[in-house]
Each structure stands twice: as structure tokens, then as C-alpha cells.
Design a protein around this motif. Structure first.
Motif, PDB file in Angstrom:
ATOM      1  N   SER A 160       0.830  -1.198   0.000  1.00  0.00           N
ATOM      2  CA  SER A 160       0.000   0.000   0.000  1.00  0.00           C
ATOM      3  C   SER A 160       0.874   1.261   0.000  1.00  0.00           C
ATOM      4  O   SER A 160       0.540   2.243  -0.629  1.00  0.00           O
ATOM      5  CB  SER A 160      -0.958  -0.019   1.188  1.00  0.00           C
ATOM      6  N   TYR A 161       2.023   1.183   0.689  1.00  0.00           N
ATOM      7  CA  TYR A 161       2.951   2.320   0.656  1.00  0.00           C
ATOM      8  C   TYR A 161       3.431   2.566  -0.764  1.00  0.00           C
ATOM      9  O   TYR A 161       3.462   3.695  -1.246  1.00  0.00           O
ATOM     10  CB  TYR A 161       4.167   2.060   1.548  1.00  0.00           C
ATOM     11  N   PHE A 182       0.759   3.945  -2.860  1.00  0.00           N
ATOM     12  CA  PHE A 182       0.494   5.314  -2.443  1.00  0.00           C
ATOM     13  C   PHE A 182       1.517   6.268  -3.049  1.00  0.00           C
ATOM     14  O   PHE A 182       1.186   7.353  -3.500  1.00  0.00           O
ATOM     15  CB  PHE A 182       0.523   5.394  -0.916  1.00  0.00           C
ATOM     16  N   LEU A 183       2.777   5.829  -3.063  1.00  0.00           N
ATOM     17  CA  LEU A 183       3.830   6.700  -3.594  1.00  0.00           C
ATOM     18  C   LEU A 183       3.847   6.671  -5.116  1.00  0.00           C
ATOM     19  O   LEU A 183       4.634   7.360  -5.746  1.00  0.00           O
ATOM     20  CB  LEU A 183       5.191   6.262  -3.060  1.00  0.00           C
ATOM     21  N   GLY A 184       2.981   5.846  -5.701  1.00  0.00           N
ATOM     22  CA  GLY A 184       2.894   5.816  -7.148  1.00  0.00           C
ATOM     23  C   GLY A 184       3.901   4.889  -7.799  1.00  0.00           C
ATOM     24  O   GLY A 184       4.103   4.943  -8.999  1.00  0.00           O
ATOM     25  N   LEU A 185       4.541   4.041  -7.027  1.00  0.00           N
ATOM     26  CA  LEU A 185       5.533   3.141  -7.607  1.00  0.00           C
ATOM     27  C   LEU A 185       5.084   1.687  -7.582  1.00  0.00           C
ATOM     28  O   LEU A 185       5.829   0.795  -7.931  1.00  0.00           O
ATOM     29  CB  LEU A 185       6.861   3.281  -6.858  1.00  0.00           C
ATOM     30  N   GLY A 225      -3.846   1.147  -1.881  1.00  0.00           N
ATOM     31  CA  GLY A 225      -2.897   2.247  -1.705  1.00  0.00           C
ATOM     32  C   GLY A 225      -3.179   3.392  -2.654  1.00  0.00           C
ATOM     33  O   GLY A 225      -3.288   4.547  -2.240  1.00  0.00           O
ATOM     34  N   PRO A 273      -1.500   1.930   7.882  1.00  0.00           N
ATOM     35  CA  PRO A 273      -0.465   2.564   7.060  1.00  0.00           C
ATOM     36  C   PRO A 273      -0.305   4.012   7.496  1.00  0.00           C
ATOM     37  O   PRO A 273      -1.296   4.680   7.775  1.00  0.00           O
ATOM     38  CB  PRO A 273      -1.017   2.479   5.639  1.00  0.00           C
ATOM     39  N   PHE A 333       0.352   6.666   5.953  1.00  0.00           N
ATOM     40  CA  PHE A 333      -0.294   7.706   5.147  1.00  0.00           C
ATOM     41  C   PHE A 333      -1.773   7.833   5.499  1.00  0.00           C
ATOM     42  O   PHE A 333      -2.344   8.909   5.482  1.00  0.00           O
ATOM     43  CB  PHE A 333      -0.089   7.462   3.649  1.00  0.00           C
ATOM     44  N   VAL A 354       7.433   8.550   3.284  1.00  0.00           N
ATOM     45  CA  VAL A 354       6.007   8.818   3.081  1.00  0.00           C
ATOM     46  C   VAL A 354       5.594  10.092   3.810  1.00  0.00           C
ATOM     47  O   VAL A 354       4.900  10.956   3.253  1.00  0.00           O
ATOM     48  CB  VAL A 354       5.180   7.622   3.585  1.00  0.00           C
ATOM     49  N   LYS A 359       6.741  13.295   2.281  1.00  0.00           N
ATOM     50  CA  LYS A 359       5.989  13.569   1.053  1.00  0.00           C
ATOM     51  C   LYS A 359       4.623  14.172   1.392  1.00  0.00           C
ATOM     52  O   LYS A 359       4.213  15.171   0.795  1.00  0.00           O
ATOM     53  CB  LYS A 359       5.835  12.230   0.322  1.00  0.00           C
ATOM     54  N   VAL A 371      12.093  10.457  -3.174  1.00  0.00           N
ATOM     55  CA  VAL A 371      10.961  10.205  -4.062  1.00  0.00           C
ATOM     56  C   VAL A 371      11.057  11.099  -5.298  1.00  0.00           C
ATOM     57  O   VAL A 371      10.914  10.634  -6.437  1.00  0.00           O
ATOM     58  CB  VAL A 371       9.629  10.446  -3.334  1.00  0.00           C
ATOM     59  N   PHE A 380      11.541   9.865  -9.245  1.00  0.00           N
ATOM     60  CA  PHE A 380      10.658  10.171 -10.375  1.00  0.00           C
ATOM     61  C   PHE A 380      11.389  10.973 -11.442  1.00  0.00           C
ATOM     62  O   PHE A 380      11.085  10.875 -12.614  1.00  0.00           O
ATOM     63  CB  PHE A 380       9.414  10.909  -9.889  1.00  0.00           C
TER      64      PHE A 380
END
Lengths: 366, 328, 325
Positions: free
Chosen positions: A302-303, A306-309, A319, C139, C141, C259, C262, C274, C278
Motif C-alpha cells: 500500500s505504501y 500510495f507513492l505511485g511506484l 494504496g 499505514p 499515510f 512517506v 511527502k 521520491v 521520479f
């Protein structure tokens, strides 16, 4: 055996908790037979829709049957696989597991989620990525038509959460299985061979354990194009060290036991000794650790999402669904709240299940 | 003579996953000042629980003292406050345990652990407490007290550790020492040394000792009176010579017959057949009846009270074992 | 002790090597992502030459290694300035966040774990255990979003982004400090909660282990108060294990910082990581991994040292680590 609470119900599902009491096994049994009913009533539809692309396909049919088998085996196999010398009998372990209410709840909830993920195509009211009419349908609050509301594109959050369960659980279970098998072999051989091989192998494990796993995962995923199988592979590749350590410790103590010494004395090959004598006896702690790890992996996935990776949208993962809700935390709280709740529920149930197995088998995990 | 401690109708139970275990059931006995009382029985018969009940150290949950009175110097230990009880523990009643390996705290030096007891119960300064500690170590026959005081438990042998335990227990001159199988975990030669030490210290300090053991040899060597326990109950109390030469309970008889003796070499060792009854549900009737060679119908049906069989000799059996013959 | 430092050094080296090759052996030319395909190939080569990417891999590796030893982490591809300059800004920020979280985690985790262990099997203990499990399974987040929704959006008590207020007119140093602390509350708490729950679970377990041992009975038989038994006899025995877990939580905190930074727009190493991933800014990725590894290893070294200090049975000169077993 004495009466404990005055009433005692023989479990009505054969093989599950030979003699158990309390309401949890009852709930489990009801659930089990409900599931059986669903399977039986859906089967004609599966058979009828065999060649119909709109009907229930092979994957779903397998899912439905697999769910039933998983339900049944899930209750018995983990305790059965644990055959350490001087361990408890299956009956005793099973009794201890089922009388531990939290463990039983965790287990039932986990199986519920597992079957939901397998049954997602049957249960979901909408296609997970169907955008009915974004302009009209976006950000609708939960109602009878959309149990968990809709998101920015007017997609049904409930359906997406159901499908998200597939990704989370598949990633969790698959990568834990992969990691456990590799870690088991690694740890068993390191412990069995001993000497400098053991020394060096354990240094490698220490090193990998010391590294912030999320950073490693991000680096790995960022460098290669990410897909479902890569996410599974990468999570497995960074998650086998704990199991390796566990198995090594177990093997080190087993190695001195008479039956292993006897096997060595009779001239059995290394592979045979490890495979036939050491690994089966170290399986109990591995199963406990693996169950606990499924929760951890689901968290990690899910992390990443969430980070898009992680696995990329539009495939729904819990996520990335939470991530999509970040801008409407108050206005459309349901977009982030339900998938997040799904993560928490899954991870909690995994941990309860694992804790229960640990207590029932009486093993220590590092 | 006035009793130092008198235990009356003590009952303790444990709530476990498997139900309620009646570990100690209506136990009564007394210890006189300066006397050594032996408590003997198989493991799990309630000896240790009785001792812990005297110290009020049964952990609740899972354990509980259900009933009874424990009079110590005219006070009922079961009714005084926890604060007063703490003043009794280690000060007036001390206890030493079976496993010297695990009963000393591994992260403190031996000296510190003795000193802790001294400063707790006596108004002494730091230096005095240290002197007292060294004196105690010398008293228990440790050759180099200074070294020993600075050592951590893992640096000492089992016998030495048990001596440290004894020094710690005696540091406040208690009037009762409870020794819970003090020699079981030690080598035979060390066992004899420790028993001898306990005896000589008892004479010098004039304290009473409650010697808990499953070893009749230890009883014969050290005790004056004996309490035999079985399945949470006292089954026989007697002076040590009466117990050995004129046992009145079939269990005691069985215990004595199961001691290996050189004179009986070659003949088969007698054992008590069967197993200890399940403490979670005792059958009605005498608890030993299932294993008793003399048992008859009423033994299985009626419960039996303690009965005086001679001066200072009580047994929980209505038969005269010495006259009866085993009924097969 | 020397042996441990040596091992730590080897570890850093291995991690650096592994990261380097993962990055370099990944398919695709790193530069392709920055330049459109129709760019003049000669210009490409010039850039490549400037960045040292045209040399054979082993030589690049050796050069990277050499410059890392000198503390030179190369140039950032996107920001066109030395990576070490960027790190100099980011590291203190991340340290501020993680160290504060570490302290909060120890405070909460040990304290609540102790309460739970002292009141073992009571209703309070059961409730606490379940709360630990919940926070352990949330989690970060999600927890962050809940906190933001509640404290920032609904109640408006706490800021949820950046390290300081943008239009603050500081009225002396204390205002700046207060403003910074206000901005730290949410990220630090969210970061600390997860690992505090894990630590509390562990503390409870190891305290219960110690409480079940015989020497505790000895201490009680001496007449010591429960309080003294707990703080002196139990705690000192459990301390080494608790310290080990604290040491092991450092990588989790650093990972969690990715996380958290961010979400809360905290411009530290995590956010840098991060962003540079990207942006495919390889030198930065490499350097951040390297620094993180160093921090973790340093943390573990400290944990080991304090372990030896807390447990008289462990001597540092002895072979192997105390964590084994």
C-alpha cells in the motif's frame, strides 16, 4: 475433557477444531456453509457461461472453487504442517487456536477477505473502472446504489475496494510464499553447512536487514518498469531475510538432534537431509512468521501504491485509492476512508491470525 | 510449646485455560520455633503452593487463596496489609528456591542483591550494609566474600549461587526459613554440603526451617517432624522416626517402599502404580484411593478427615495400614 | 568493538555497490529520459562525457567509490548543483524529524508497554494490546490523512504542510521555535505512532517474559515493593532486548520518513528520494541510499553498544552479535 462454559459445540465443519466452544467456530461454520451455498448456486451459471465472454469465466470459476478449498484447508493445514519434535498434537493445537477468540476472529475475517477477493467479479455491483458518467456521478456520497460512494471519475468505490482486495492479497500471499521458500532454503543450508559459509551468509542477511526496506524497494521499482509480477518479485526479494534467520536458528538446534545425526551417519546426501529432515521440522515457526508477514507485505504494497511506484492505475489497489482521495479528505471522505479501512482490517486480521497460530503452536519468532 | 506459625484450613486454586485447579485443599499444620519441619510429596502435590501462600506470593491471576488462616506470631498473615506483609517477607520469613541458576537476578552483582535485602529491612548505612553482606557471605562458607560480592551470578557455580541465596535469605535473621527443594538442582556432593550448611546455620541462628522436598533422604537427615502431602491435601503428619518406622498412610508406605536400598539389591523396586489425580476434577472419596492397594468401597465414596493414630501422629486413612493386607 | 566497526564498514560498501549496480544495470539509458530523441547525438555525447557515463562500468564504479570516500557525491542531474550541497540541507531536516519521532516512540512505546505488562490480563491490558495492534497495522499515510482531516481541516489547530509558516513575522527567536514545533507535531506523531505500537507490543512481551522468571519471585520474597521490582529488577533485564528493537526500528523510521515527508511537504531526504526517483536523478538516489545506510548502521552500532552496557553477560570482545538467539 471437562465442560468449560457449560455448553460445548462439536464443530460442524469436519476437521476444523475437533472440539471447540464459544461462538466463533459457530460463526465460522455458518460462514462456511453460506459459502458452500453460494458456490453450489453459482455453479450452473459458471457452467452455462463457460463459452460466454460476458458470463463467469474460467478464472472466476477457479476462484470460487479455490475459495472453498482455501477455506477448508486454511483452518487445518497450518496447524497440521507444524510437526516439530516434542510439539503438541494437532487436536491440542487446534483447541488452543479456536478457544483464542481474537485469533479465531482474525482467521475468519482473513478468510472472508480472501473469498471476497476471489469472488470480486460475482460480488461487485459495477465494473471497477467503469466511468458511468463522470460529470453526473462523481463524488457521490455512500448510498444504496453506491455503498461506498463514487470517486472523482464516478467509479463505484465499493467495487474498486473489492477488486483492490485481489491485488493486495495476491501480492501479500504470493510474495510471502516466494520469500518463505527462498528464505527457508537459504537459512536451512546456511545453518546445516555451518562454518564460514554460515558466517558469510548471515552477514549478507544482516546487511540486507539493516537497510531501510522502503528505500530499497523504491530504488528497485523505479529502475525497472513496474508491473504486478515485478512488485511481487521485488517484495519477495527484500523480504526473505527474516525467514532465513529463523530457519537457520531452528536448523542449528535440530542439527544436534539424534535423528539428524542418524541420517548423517547413514550417509544421506546434504540435499536429502535438509529437505527431508530439517525443513519439515522447522516449518512451524516459518508458517507463523509467514502469516504475520502477509500483513506487513500488504502494508508495504500500500505504501508503494500510495507513492505511485506500485501497481499502476487504473488497476485499483487500496494504496492508490487512498492516494486519489488525498485532496478531498473532508468533502469526499469516503474515497480515501474505505480503502484505508480495508487495509487496516486486512492487516489486523493477518496479525491476529498469526499471533493465534503462534500461541497455538507455542513457537517463538524473532 | 507455642507455635511459630500455624496454618489452618488453607485452600488455594488456580484459574487456568483448562479450568479451575485446586492446588491446595484444606491444609493445616504448624511449625514450632527453631524446629525443622519437612514437607514431602510428589511434584504438583501443593508443597510449593503452600509455601508461596505463606509468603503471600501466589500471583493473582491466575492463583488465589480461597480460604484459611496463617497465624505467624499471633497475626493472620492473610489479613494484614500488603505493606505489613512486605515487612514480613525477607525479614521474618525468608525463602530459598530450587533453581539457583534462575533465582538470582542475572544483571545485578551478588553483593548488590544481598545488600538490597539488608538495607530494605534494617536501618543501616551503606558501609554497614556492605559489611553485613560480606559477613553473611562469610557465614555461608564462601571463601572469598569480596570477590563473590562483586561477581555476577553467571560467574559462579551452582553450589556457590545457592550459598548466595542462603546468605540473602538469612541476612535479616528470619525466624522462619522456607527452603523449597534447595538441593534438587545440585550435584550430590554439593547437596550434602548445602544441607549441612543449612543445619549448622539453623543451630547458630535458632530459626525454624520448613524443608520442602520430594526426597525422603533429605527428610531423614534434616527434619524433626514431617508433613506428607498428596494431591493438595495433607495425608500424614508425624515425627520423623514415627513416619519411617510406623507409617500410617498407604501413600507414605508406598513412598518409603519406592526408595532404592542397597540391602534389597536384586529385588525389584516397588513403585506406586497409577498417576496423580487430575487437580481439575478430583473424584469423591479419598484422593489416593485410585492408587491405593488397600482401598475398599467406602474409600471411593466418602471423603476422609485426618485422624489421630498416636501421640502427635495423624493420618488421613481409616484403616490401620500396618494391620491390613493389600486387597487385590 | 573494532570488529564491529569493520563489519559496519563492509556493510556500507556492499550496500553502495549493490545500489550502484541496480541503478546502472537497469534497462534504458538514463539520459534518454531528459532529452527528446531528436536531439543532436553529439550534444548527448558531450553531456554523457561530462557526467562520466561514457566510460566502462567498472571504471565508473571505481570513480564513484573513490569520490564517495572523499565525500563527493557528484552533481545532481536535475538541479545542476553538487549533491552534497542538497544533502547538507536535507539531512538535518530529516534528522530533526526522525530523532524527534524516535524519542517520542521510545517514550510512548516503553511507557505504554510497561503499563500493559504491569496490568497484565486486565481489561486495560486487553484494550491497550488491541490499540497497539491497530496502530501497528495502520499505514502511516492513512493515519496522516486522518490526522490532517481532523486537526487541520476540521479543527484548524495544527498546520499540515511545510516546516514553517510562509508569512510568519517572527517576534524573536522563541516564535520561530514555537512555529517549528507546531509544524512538527503532526508529522512526528504520525511517524512515531506506528513504531511506538510495535515497540509497546515488544516491551510488553519482554517484560512479561522477565516477570515470569524465578528471580522475580526471589525479589518479591525479599520484601521489595512491586514498583522497585519493576523499575530495578525487571526493567534492567528487559532493557537489552528493548534497545535491540529500538535499534531495529531505525530503518523503519527512515523508510516511514519517505512517506511522511511527502505528505507533510517536509523537504528532507525522504521527499528528496521520491522526487529524484521520479526525476531519475541517479546521483541523488545513490547518495540518499548511501546516507540512509550509514545512518542505519550507526544506529545499530549505538544499539549494540548500549546493549553491552545494559547486560553484564555480554562482552563486546566476544565473538558474534548479541542479537543472535
Amino acid at each position: 475433557m471437562r465442560e468449560k462454559n457449560g455448553h460445548r459445540i462439536r464443530s460442524v465443519v469436519p476437521g476444523v477444531g475437533s472440539r471447540t466452544s464459544g461462538w466463533v467456530p459457530v460463526v465460522f461454520s455458518i460462514f462456511f456453509y453460506l459459502y458452500l451455498t453460494v458456490v453450489i448456486t453459482r455453479m450452473p451459471a459458471v457452467v452455462a457461461g463457460w463459452n460466454d465472454p460476458a458470463g463467469i469465466g474460467l478464472f472466476e470459476a477457479l476462484g470460487i472453487m479455490g475459495g472453498l478449498v482455501a477455506l477448508y484447508l486454511g483452518a487445518v493445514v497450518p496447524l497440521w504442517l507444524d510437526r516439530r519434535p516434542a510439539g503438541k498434537t494437532l487436536r491440542e493445537k487446534s483447541r488452543r487456536f479456536w478457544t483464542n477468540r481474537m485469533a479465531a476472529i482474525g482467521f475468519v475475517v482473513f478468510l472472508l477477505l480472501a473469498s471476497i477477493s476471489l469472488l470480486a467479479p460475482v460480488l461487485a455491483p459495477y465494473e471497477p473502472s467503469a466511468q458511468i458518467d463522470p460529470a453526473l456521478e462523481r463524488y457521490q456520497s455512500p448510498s444504496m446504489t453506491h455503498l461506498m460512494g463514487t470517486d472523482r471519475f464516478g467509479r463505484d468505490v465499493f467495487s474498486r475496494v473489492l477488486y483492490g482486495a485481489r491485488v493486495s492479497l495476491a501480492v501479500g500471499v504470493l510474495s510471502v510464499i516466494l520469500a518463505s521458500i527462498f528464505g527457508m532454503l537459504y537459512g536451512a543450508f546456511a545453518g546445516y553447512l555451518g562454518g564460514w559459509i554460515d558466517d558469510v551468509s548471515m552477514r549478507v542477511v544482516d546487511g540486507l536487514l539493516a537497510f531501510p526496506r522502503l528505500l530499497l524497494l523504491l530504488t528497485l521499482l523505479a529502475m525497472f518498469a513496474n508491473s504486478f509480477s515485478l512488485v511481487v518479485l521485488v517484495l519477495a526479494a527484500t523480504g526473505w531475510m527474516g525467514v532465513a534467520r529463523l530457519v537457520r536458528a531452528e536448523v542449528l538446534s535440530l542439527k544436534e538432534r539424534d535423528f539428524v545425526q542418524a541420517a548423517i551417519a547413514t550417509g544421506a546426501g546434504h540435499a536429502r537431509i535438509v529437505w527431508r529432515h530439517l525443513i519439515p521440522n522447522a516449518l512451524g515457526p516459518v508458517i507463523v512468521a509467514a502469516t504475520l508477514r502477509v500483513g506487513l507485505i500488504i502494508l508495504l504494497e500500500s505504501y508503494l501504491s500510495f507513492l505511485g511506484l506500485g501497481i499502476q492505475p487504473p488497476t485499483p489497489t487500496w494504496g492508490n485509492m487512498v492516494f486519489e482521495g488525498r485532496e478531498v479528505l473532508i468533502g469526499a471522505w469516503w474515497v480515501a476512508a474505505f480503502p484505508g479501512l480495508a487495509i487496516v482490517t486486512t492487516v489486523v486480521s493477518c496479525n491476529l491470525f498469526g499471533d493465534g497460530l503462534r500461541d497455538a503452536m507455542d513457537v517463538k519468532t524473532g | 510449646m507455642q507455635n511459630l506459625i500455624e496454618i489452618k484450613h488453607l485452600s488455594c486454586s488456580f484459574h487456568t485455560e483448562d479450568g479451575l485447579a485446586r492446588a491446595v485443599d484444606d491444609v493445616s499444620f504448624a511449625i514450632r520455633p527453631g524446629e525443622t519441619l519437612g514437607v514431602v510429596g510428589e511434584s504438583g502435590c501443593g508443597k510449593t503452593v503452600t509455601a508461596l501462600a505463606i509468603m503471600r506470593l501466589i500471583q493473582d491471576p491466575p492463583g488465589k487463596i480461597d480460604r484459611g488462616e496463617i497465624f505467624f506470631k499471633d497475626r493472620d498473615l492473610l489479613t494484614i496489609s500488603e505493606r505489613d506483609m512486605r515487612r514480613v517477607r525477607g525479614n521474618e520469613i525468608s525463602m530459598i528456591f530450587q533453581e539457583p541458576m534462575t533465582s538470582l537476578n542475572p544483571v545485578f552483582t551478588c553483593g548488590y542483591q544481598i545488600k538490597e535485602a539488608v538495607t530494605l529491612h534494617q536501618k543501616v548505612g551503606k558501609r554497614e550494609a556492605m559489611e553485613k553482606t560480606l559477613e553473611m557471605l562469610r557465614l555461608v562458607g564462601i571463601p572469598d566474600p569480596e570477590m563473590c560480592a562483586k561477581a555476577y551470578p553467571h560467574q559462579l557455580s551452582g553450589g556457590m549461587r545457592q550459598r548466595v541465596m542462603i546468605a540473602m535469605a538469612l541476612s535479616c535473621h528470619p525466624s522462619l526459613l522456607i527452603a523449597d527443594e534447595p538441593t534438587t538442582a545440585l550435584d550430590v556432593t554439593i547437596q550434602a554440603q548445602i544441607l549441612e550448611l543449612l543445619q549448622s546455620l539453623q543451630e547458630r541462628l535458632g530459626m525454624a526451617v520448613m524443608m520442602i522436598t520430594h526426597d525422603l533422604g533429605v527428610i531423614a537427615e534434616t527434619c524433626k517432624r514431617v508433613v506428607v502431602m498428596y494431591a493438595g491435601q495433607v495425608v500424614e503428619t508425624a515425627d520423623v522416626s514415627d513416619l519411617f518406622y510406623d507409617p500410617r498412610h498407604p501413600y507414605t508406605l508406598g513412598l518409603e517402599e519406592s526408595i532404592p536400598r542397597p540391602s534389597h539389591k536384586g529385588s525389584k523396586l516397588k513403585v506406586i502404580a497409577g498417576r496423580v489425580p487430575d487437580p481439575y476434577n478430583y473424584a469423591s472419596g479419598c484422593r489416593f484411593s485410585a492408587r491405593c492397594p488397600y482401598a475398599e468401597k467406602r474409600c471411593f465414596e466418602e471423603s476422609i478427615e485426618m485422624r489421630e493414630t498416636g501421640p502427635g501422629h495423624h493420618a488421613r486413612c481409616w484403616k490401620d495400614v500396618t494391620q491390613a493386607s493389600p486387597s487385590e | 568493538m573494532l570488529r564491529r566497526i569493520l563489519h559496519a564498514g563492509i556493510l556500507v560498501f556492499v550496500i553502495l555497490t549493490a545500489t550502484f549496480f541496480v541503478i546502472r544495470l537497469a534497462p534504458g539509458d538514463p539520459l534518454n529520459r531528459y532529452f527528446s530523441p531528436d536531439i543532436d547525438p553529439q550534444a548527448m555525447d558531450a553531456v554523457r562525457n561530462q557526467l562520466g557515463l561514457d566510460e566502462p562500468l567498472p571504471i565508473q564504479y571505481a570513480k564513484t567509490l573513490g569520490s564517495f570516500v572523499r565525500g563527493d557525491f557528484g552533481m545532481s542531474i536535475t538541479e545542476h548543483r553538487p549533491v552534497s550541497d542538497i544533502l547538507k540541507e536535507a539531512i538535518p531536516r530529516t534528522l530533526l524529524l526522525t530523532v524527534a519521532a524516535l524519542l517520542l516512540q521510545i517514550l510512548l512505546g516503553v511507557l505504554l508497554g510497561m503499563i500493559s505488562a504491569v496490568k497484565r490480563y486486565s481489561a486495560l491490558d486487553k484494550t491497550l494490546s488491541f490499540v497497539f495492534l491497530m496502530f501497528y497495522s495502520i499505514p502511516s499515510f492513512y493515519l496522516a490523512f486522518i490526522a490532517i482531516a481532523l486537526f487541520t481541516l476540521k479543527l484548524g489547530w495544527l498546520p499540515s504542510a511545510n516546516m514553517f509558516s510562509l508569512h510568519l513575522e517572527p517576534d524573536g527567536f522563541s516564535d520561530i521555535v514555537f512555529d517549528r514545533v507546531l509544524h512538527m507535531i503532526l508529522p512526528v506523531t504520525v511517524l512515531a505512532f506506528g513504531s511506538a505500537a510495535a515497540l509497546a507490543r515488544y516491551t510488553r512481551g519482554s517484560l512479561l517474559d522477565v516477570l515470569g522468571q524465578e528471580f522475580i519471585q526471589t525479589a518479591r520474597a525479599k520484601g521489595l515493593t512491586e514498583g522497585r521490582i519493576l523499575w530495578k529488577h525487571v526493567f534492567k533485564n528487559a532493557l537489552p532486548q528493548i534497545l535491540t528493537v529500538v535499534g531495529l526500528s531505525i530503518p523503519f523510521l527512515l523508510g516511514g520518513a519517505v512517506v511522511i515527508e511527502k505528505i507533510f511537504a517536509w523537504p528532507g531526504m525522504g521527499a528528496l528520494m521520491v522526487d529524484s526517483i521520479f526525476a531519475r536523478d541517479y546521483p541523488v538516489v545513490l547518495a540518499v541510499n548511501f546516507i540512509a545506510a550509514c545512518m542505519v548502521i550507526l544506529g545499530n552500532l549505538l544499539a549494540d553498544l548500549s546493549y553491552a552496557w545494559a547486560d553484564p553477560r555480554v562482552k563486546l570482545s566476544s565473538h558474534g552479535g548479541p542479537a543472535g538467539g
